[in-house]
Design an enzyme around this catalytic site. Sequence first.
Site, PDB file in Angstrom:
ATOM      1  CG  PHE A 173      -1.835   1.242   1.204  1.00  0.00           C
ATOM      2  CD1 PHE A 173      -3.024   1.212   0.503  1.00  0.00           C
ATOM      3  CD2 PHE A 173      -1.478   2.400   1.859  1.00  0.00           C
ATOM      4  CE1 PHE A 173      -3.853   2.330   0.457  1.00  0.00           C
ATOM      5  CE2 PHE A 173      -2.296   3.523   1.828  1.00  0.00           C
ATOM      6  CZ  PHE A 173      -3.495   3.479   1.128  1.00  0.00           C
ATOM      7  CG  ASP A 261       5.915   3.780   1.708  1.00  0.00           C
ATOM      8  OD1 ASP A 261       5.918   4.517   2.724  1.00  0.00           O
ATOM      9  OD2 ASP A 261       4.910   3.641   0.989  1.00  0.00           O
ATOM     10  CE  LYS A 290       0.120   6.931   6.926  1.00  0.00           C
ATOM     11  NZ  LYS A 290      -1.103   7.667   6.572  1.00  0.00           N
TER      12      LYS A 290
END
Length: 483
Positions: A173, A261, A290
């Site tokens: 994802f 990532d 984030k």
Amino acid sequence: MGATRRNLHCLLSRVCRKRSYGAQPQGGTSPSSSSSQQLINLEYEYSAHNYHPVPIVFSQAKGSSIWDPEGNKYLDFLSAYSAVNQGHCHPKIMKALQEQAEKLTLSSRAFYNDKFPVFAERLTSMFGYDMVLPMNTGAEGVETALKLARKWGYVKKKFSIDEAIIVSCCGCFHGRTLAAISMSCDNEAIRGFGPLLPGHLKVDFGDITALEKIFKESGDQIAGFLFEPIQGEAGVIIPPDGYLKAVRDLCSKYNILMIADEIQSGLARSGRMLASDWEEVRPDMVILGKALGGGVIPVSAVLADKEVMLCIQPGEHGRLIFQELNMFLFVFIVSTFGGNPLASAVAIASLDVIRDEKLAERSAHLGEELRQHLFKIQQQFPNYVKEVRGRGLFNAVEFDKTALPVSAYDICLKMKERGILAKPTHDTIVRLTPPLSISSNELQEGSKALHDVLELDLPKMRKPKPADAPATPCHRCGRNLYG
């Protein structure tokens, strides 16, 4: 479709009327003039239906605690998908936000500002890279890394035009943009959005033999291998021991960029500053997001050394990239907010909190505590709990879909009624990723809530599950990973 949405709306209405434990914070503001149900109704009416939220309305938050408009208190075990590792509304981060907002919020990259250079130096020094390219959201960070990798391939490996390949993992994802879903194996994420972008190959996460096979067959056209050191949305999937080191060795051997990532797994979430640190490897590129914004403002960044980053030169991206390498135009022209002074000030404070409060060490210690609680639950309910896994405070409980009479979403609804906020991924997995500032007692509260749901609520929740829909295999790997 309309009937299905009306049924869902009725369900949300019923669930929201149930009051959870807790009281309004002492000295807090009065409850919102709009009730939780009124606010849910407004969102349902006027917002796109692209999310399926747990029916609780956030009105106030501090640390690991949440209050709804009625003053009910909850414990957050999701942390906005790891965006609030430092805890909600951390005072140092809020102070940085307020002070900078009163002075300067935006300059665009057309001009310099006095905060981004400080942020750039702080971030690159902390993680040991030469340079940073700032963006806003995590998906933008992924897009930036993809385009940097492709440009590096054309400049350094001398690819022919339109031949660059990115390898990614099944179950990955990396966001919701078109490039990100072009790497996805989740049929719900890609159905109806084709044609997907070309130039992608897939490999099983954790399968180093399959990765080397792809590198051998197509290495001359492969620019980078993009992967999550711990797969988050797939259900907190931990790779086999030695996998990250083996990836590093293969990428070096075949001259392919190793692109990590770390948007969810990084910034202390896994018990290390980067999840890649568990095997002491150094990727060629790292994507952060984030928690870089401390749960206050979106901030993302790509870290790399000059050999990669300086493949992009001033002036060429507007003319050369558009004419010869058409797909590189977007990131390097229109990042109006990337590196803005407000985000930079917040990011500096966010990094300081992680360092000063030793959140990586705290995550490692508390993660062990949480998993001990969860292993006990697994021992008590072996028919229901298939696996407990995680690193640091990045954890998941996977249920046996053949034995569990309800979905993971139903489990989360019951946990919410007991004051704990968690979110499922897919149909059988509940993620447990609280803020790294959470206390041991609060971890016990969360574990007890899950235990009580399985012991007390689940026997009353037995309902016929809908018939399984026909499996639709991924068009790349030929399997139904999420069926």
